[in-house]
Design a protein around this motif. Structure first.
Motif, mmCIF file in Angstrom:
data_model
loop_
_atom_site.group_PDB
_atom_site.id
_atom_site.type_symbol
_atom_site.label_atom_id
_atom_site.label_comp_id
_atom_site.label_asym_id
_atom_site.label_seq_id
_atom_site.Cartn_x
_atom_site.Cartn_y
_atom_site.Cartn_z
ATOM 1 N N GLN A 275 0.166 -1.921 -1.623
ATOM 2 C CA GLN A 275 -0.341 -1.768 -2.988
ATOM 3 C C GLN A 275 -0.083 -3.054 -3.762
ATOM 4 O O GLN A 275 1.058 -3.385 -4.088
ATOM 5 C CB GLN A 275 0.338 -0.581 -3.686
ATOM 6 C CG GLN A 275 -0.330 -0.160 -4.984
ATOM 7 C CD GLN A 275 0.298 1.107 -5.540
ATOM 8 O OE1 GLN A 275 1.274 1.055 -6.298
ATOM 9 N NE2 GLN A 275 -0.257 2.243 -5.180
ATOM 10 N N GLY A 276 -1.158 -3.788 -4.027
ATOM 11 C CA GLY A 276 -1.027 -5.022 -4.781
ATOM 12 C C GLY A 276 -0.099 -6.035 -4.148
ATOM 13 O O GLY A 276 0.686 -6.667 -4.857
ATOM 14 N N GLY A 277 -0.188 -6.188 -2.845
ATOM 15 C CA GLY A 277 0.673 -7.142 -2.157
ATOM 16 C C GLY A 277 2.106 -6.671 -1.987
ATOM 17 O O GLY A 277 2.954 -7.439 -1.530
ATOM 18 N N GLN A 278 2.366 -5.440 -2.352
ATOM 19 C CA GLN A 278 3.704 -4.874 -2.214
ATOM 20 C C GLN A 278 3.656 -3.659 -1.301
ATOM 21 O O GLN A 278 2.587 -3.104 -1.019
ATOM 22 C CB GLN A 278 4.272 -4.463 -3.585
ATOM 23 C CG GLN A 278 4.419 -5.614 -4.561
ATOM 24 C CD GLN A 278 5.444 -6.642 -4.113
ATOM 25 O OE1 GLN A 278 6.477 -6.285 -3.541
ATOM 26 N NE2 GLN A 278 5.157 -7.909 -4.362
ATOM 27 N N LEU A 279 4.819 -3.254 -0.835
ATOM 28 C CA LEU A 279 4.923 -2.089 0.034
ATOM 29 C C LEU A 279 5.554 -0.946 -0.767
ATOM 30 O O LEU A 279 6.644 -1.095 -1.314
ATOM 31 C CB LEU A 279 5.786 -2.413 1.252
ATOM 32 C CG LEU A 279 5.611 -1.506 2.462
ATOM 33 C CD1 LEU A 279 4.190 -1.595 3.008
ATOM 34 C CD2 LEU A 279 6.600 -1.877 3.550
ATOM 35 N N VAL A 280 4.828 0.157 -0.843
ATOM 36 C CA VAL A 280 5.275 1.310 -1.622
ATOM 37 C C VAL A 280 5.690 2.424 -0.656
ATOM 38 O O VAL A 280 4.965 2.723 0.302
ATOM 39 C CB VAL A 280 4.169 1.808 -2.564
ATOM 40 C CG1 VAL A 280 4.627 3.048 -3.324
ATOM 41 C CG2 VAL A 280 3.768 0.708 -3.531
ATOM 42 N N ILE A 281 6.837 3.023 -0.925
ATOM 43 C CA ILE A 281 7.341 4.124 -0.101
ATOM 44 C C ILE A 281 7.050 5.443 -0.806
ATOM 45 O O ILE A 281 7.471 5.647 -1.949
ATOM 46 C CB ILE A 281 8.858 3.996 0.138
ATOM 47 C CG1 ILE A 281 9.182 2.644 0.784
ATOM 48 C CG2 ILE A 281 9.353 5.141 1.003
ATOM 49 C CD1 ILE A 281 10.658 2.399 0.940
ATOM 50 N N GLU A 282 6.347 6.312 -0.130
ATOM 51 C CA GLU A 282 6.034 7.630 -0.681
ATOM 52 C C GLU A 282 6.701 8.694 0.183
ATOM 53 O O GLU A 282 6.360 8.854 1.359
ATOM 54 C CB GLU A 282 4.520 7.851 -0.713
ATOM 55 C CG GLU A 282 4.126 9.220 -1.244
ATOM 56 C CD GLU A 282 2.636 9.463 -1.146
ATOM 57 O OE1 GLU A 282 2.220 10.633 -1.205
ATOM 58 O OE2 GLU A 282 1.882 8.475 -0.999
ATOM 59 N N GLN A 345 12.397 -6.011 6.282
ATOM 60 C CA GLN A 345 11.261 -6.122 7.201
ATOM 61 C C GLN A 345 9.929 -6.164 6.452
ATOM 62 O O GLN A 345 8.887 -5.787 7.008
ATOM 63 C CB GLN A 345 11.253 -4.925 8.177
ATOM 64 C CG GLN A 345 12.526 -4.737 8.964
ATOM 65 C CD GLN A 345 12.753 -5.855 9.981
ATOM 66 O OE1 GLN A 345 11.985 -6.803 10.072
ATOM 67 N NE2 GLN A 345 13.836 -5.742 10.746
ATOM 68 N N LYS A 346 9.936 -6.671 5.234
ATOM 69 C CA LYS A 346 8.727 -6.696 4.409
ATOM 70 C C LYS A 346 7.594 -7.465 5.092
ATOM 71 O O LYS A 346 6.437 -7.025 5.106
ATOM 72 C CB LYS A 346 9.057 -7.317 3.048
ATOM 73 C CG LYS A 346 7.880 -7.353 2.089
ATOM 74 C CD LYS A 346 8.298 -7.941 0.752
ATOM 75 C CE LYS A 346 7.125 -7.996 -0.216
ATOM 76 N NZ LYS A 346 7.528 -8.575 -1.533
ATOM 77 N N ASP A 347 7.887 -8.617 5.678
ATOM 78 C CA ASP A 347 6.850 -9.431 6.318
ATOM 79 C C ASP A 347 6.255 -8.725 7.532
ATOM 80 O O ASP A 347 5.078 -8.905 7.848
ATOM 81 C CB ASP A 347 7.426 -10.786 6.737
ATOM 82 C CG ASP A 347 7.764 -11.665 5.535
ATOM 83 O OD1 ASP A 347 7.214 -11.400 4.445
ATOM 84 O OD2 ASP A 347 8.577 -12.592 5.680
ATOM 85 N N PHE A 348 7.047 -7.917 8.195
ATOM 86 C CA PHE A 348 6.544 -7.168 9.354
ATOM 87 C C PHE A 348 5.442 -6.206 8.934
ATOM 88 O O PHE A 348 4.396 -6.090 9.595
ATOM 89 C CB PHE A 348 7.690 -6.410 10.016
ATOM 90 C CG PHE A 348 7.242 -5.391 11.039
ATOM 91 C CD1 PHE A 348 6.835 -5.786 12.294
ATOM 92 C CD2 PHE A 348 7.230 -4.043 10.716
ATOM 93 C CE1 PHE A 348 6.417 -4.849 13.242
ATOM 94 C CE2 PHE A 348 6.818 -3.099 11.651
ATOM 95 C CZ PHE A 348 6.413 -3.504 12.916
ATOM 96 N N PHE A 349 5.642 -5.513 7.819
ATOM 97 C CA PHE A 349 4.662 -4.539 7.360
ATOM 98 C C PHE A 349 3.474 -5.190 6.663
ATOM 99 O O PHE A 349 2.326 -4.761 6.848
ATOM 100 C CB PHE A 349 5.329 -3.538 6.407
ATOM 101 C CG PHE A 349 6.295 -2.596 7.071
ATOM 102 C CD1 PHE A 349 5.832 -1.533 7.825
ATOM 103 C CD2 PHE A 349 7.660 -2.779 6.953
ATOM 104 C CE1 PHE A 349 6.718 -0.662 8.442
ATOM 105 C CE2 PHE A 349 8.551 -1.915 7.563
ATOM 106 C CZ PHE A 349 8.075 -0.854 8.306
ATOM 107 N N LEU A 350 3.715 -6.217 5.872
ATOM 108 C CA LEU A 350 2.645 -6.795 5.054
ATOM 109 C C LEU A 350 1.803 -7.825 5.785
ATOM 110 O O LEU A 350 0.592 -7.925 5.548
ATOM 111 C CB LEU A 350 3.233 -7.415 3.778
ATOM 112 C CG LEU A 350 3.874 -6.436 2.785
ATOM 113 C CD1 LEU A 350 4.399 -7.184 1.570
ATOM 114 C CD2 LEU A 350 2.872 -5.362 2.358
ATOM 115 N N SER A 351 2.421 -8.598 6.665
ATOM 116 C CA SER A 351 1.661 -9.672 7.315
ATOM 117 C C SER A 351 1.678 -9.609 8.836
ATOM 118 O O SER A 351 1.134 -10.485 9.489
ATOM 119 C CB SER A 351 2.206 -11.034 6.858
ATOM 120 O OG SER A 351 3.576 -11.172 7.205
ATOM 121 N N GLY A 352 2.306 -8.586 9.408
ATOM 122 C CA GLY A 352 2.337 -8.458 10.860
ATOM 123 C C GLY A 352 3.274 -9.429 11.547
ATOM 124 O O GLY A 352 3.133 -9.672 12.754
ATOM 125 N N ALA A 353 4.211 -10.005 10.805
ATOM 126 C CA ALA A 353 5.175 -10.931 11.401
ATOM 127 C C ALA A 353 6.135 -10.165 12.315
ATOM 128 O O ALA A 353 6.273 -8.943 12.200
ATOM 129 C CB ALA A 353 5.955 -11.647 10.298
#
Length: 469
Positions: A275-282, A345-353
């Motif tokens: 969401q908007g370049g961020q990772l949201v936990i629901e 692990q933000k880069d793993f989820f957002l950019s596939g690193a």
């Protein structure tokens, strides 16, 4: 020796009943938590559950990523790698589709029934009384090296070097393994698997042997009977008979046997969104149980003149409040844990690193809890991200020493895959070549570790890759 009485003063850390219950609730995945709460509701009339939809999320396709105990996952990842192997897809479509649609059914249906494939092979080896002891040990070793489909993906000469035995001895052991039932066990390629099965059937002929070669399988996948007849130099009727015989074979020797552990039914604890370049936990609110006190029943017991009723009310009220607190603690702990995982692990989820090295001890220190609490919190639990379920435990990875710091195991996996994708197909890289290439990039691991990672990627050994040319 004289007997006597004495006093001793010591300190012990003893968990109270409430702490034990809290840890037990934290450890339970959502489906098991439901069963546990239903038992508590039956035993405590002061407890009631608010309306909760226990059906799994209505996703079209859910996949557990990184799970290696699933026989079906092994079929998809390891054996369906070429158009030729589509010959047998139709044989198993009904079983595969049923396994997917049954995800909303009775959870008990997911428990593996029957004998383990590995146990079956070991039992047969144990019954071979005349087998030399060295051959028996090497055969057991090869059984452990088989992948989930029953194939041997390692190079035999490398395994011989690993066990410090002549190649001849390892070949003898492989011959023993390939003589076990089900037929096809220990094959190093699809063609070898089919030939091993043909050799133990009444369909072993020059036509069927030629048909299970690469050219024949390509024609069989297209159901090109005229092409098969030309290839075999026979009539169309003979070609059809040979094609039917090959189609009756099983490309997965391990199919139909238990994987050795019960299949785990998964319901995600939370859903991750971009969401908007961020990772949201629901949080999975539709499945998270919510308990409350049944005030109507409590009021009836309060008005009772019987002292035993009042004592029962007090005891059950305390139990109900304790369980509600345990559930709240579970959700709070998981929320903090998921927040910390996202941060690391933000880069793993957002950019596939690749995953960065992250251990349970590091998270325990960051959250200021015991490492056993982290272990219980991730056990058997998953999160959903972009339509797939990810095991929480698979997000933890130790670091491999590298130049300038460390790299995660997944990072090494990707590097190996990158090297192999760029190799010369006429001279594929051996595990030793891959080890040297990784060392040149600053990643120093053993050849055996390289072989292990390569197999986890579903990539065959260099000799097998060369044979497929």
């Amino acid at each position: 020796m004289e007997l006597g009485l004495g006093q001793k003063l010591e300190q012990r850390q003893v968990l109270s009943l409430s702490m034990r219950q809290s840890l037990a609730v934290l450890q339970l995945p959502l489906p098991e938590l439901r069963d546990y709460l239903e038992e508590q509701l039956l035993s405590n009339p002061l407890l009631e559950m608010e309306g909760v939809n226990w059906e799994p999320l209505p996703t079209a396709e859910q996949e557990i990523v990184g799970s290696h105990s699933e026989q079906e996952a092994g079929w998809e990842a390891e054996t369906v790698t070429s158009p030729e192997e589509a010959v047998w897809r139709s044989r198993y479509d009904d079983v595969w589709e049923q396994s997917q649609t049954d995800q909303t059914g009775d959870l008990s249906a997911f428990a593996d029934q029957g004998e383990s494939y590995t146990d079956l092979l070991c039992q047969q080896l144990g019954e071979m009384a005349s087998l030399p002891e060295l051959t028996r040990k090497l055969s057991l070793y090869l059984v452990e090296c088989l992948n989930t489909s029953g194939y041997l993906a390692f190079d035999l000469s490398e395994l011989a070097q690993e066990k410090h035995v002549p190649l001849f001895e390892m070949e003898q052991a492989l011959w023993v393994v390939q003589s076990l039932q089900p037929a096809g066990t220990g094959a190093r390629s699809l063609t070898e698997c089919l030939i091993l099965q043909l050799a133990q059937s009444g369909d072993f002929s020059a036509h069927t042997i030629r048909l299970v070669q690469d050219d024949g399988l390509s024609l069989l996948a297209k159901n090109d009977l005229l092409g098969i007849a030309r290839l075999l130099g026979c009539t169309k009727q003979q070609a059809q008979t040979a094609a039917e015989a090959v189609r009756r074979l099983n490309p997965i020797p391990s199919r139909g046997y238990a994987a050795g552990a019960a299949t785990q039914y998964q319901v995600p604890e939370a859903i991750f969104h971009r969401q908007g370049g961020q990772l949201v936990i629901e949080a999975n609110q539709t499945l998270i149980p919510r308990l409350q006190l049944n005030e109507q029943t409590a009021e009836i017991l309060r008005q009772s003149p019987d002292a035993s009723d009042k004592a029962y009310l007090k005891r059950q009220t305390a139990n109900a409040k304790q369980l509600i607190t345990c559930l709240e603690n579970r959700q709070n702990t998981l929320a903090l844990l998921l927040d910390e995982i996202v941060r690391r692990q933000k880069d793993f989820f957002l950019s596939g690193a690749p995953l960065v090295p992250m251990t349970m001890a590091q998270l325990a220190e960051a959250l200021q809890v015991n490492i056993s609490t982290i272990s219980r919190a991730v056990q058997g639990k998953s999160i959903q991200f972009e339509g797939k379920n990810l095991w929480l435990k698979d997000l933890f990875t130790t670091g491999v020493p590298a130049a300038g710091g460390s790299v995660s195991n997944e990072g090494v996996h990707r590097q190996i895959a990158r090297f192999i994708s760029a190799e010369d197909p006429r001279a594929p890289l051996s595990d030793e070549d891959l080890r040297a290439a990784l060392a040149a990039t600053g990643v120093k691991i053993s050849r055996r570790t390289v072989a292990k990672y390569r197999e986890e990627l579903g990539i065959a050994s260099s000799s097998v890759r060369r044979k497929k040319l």
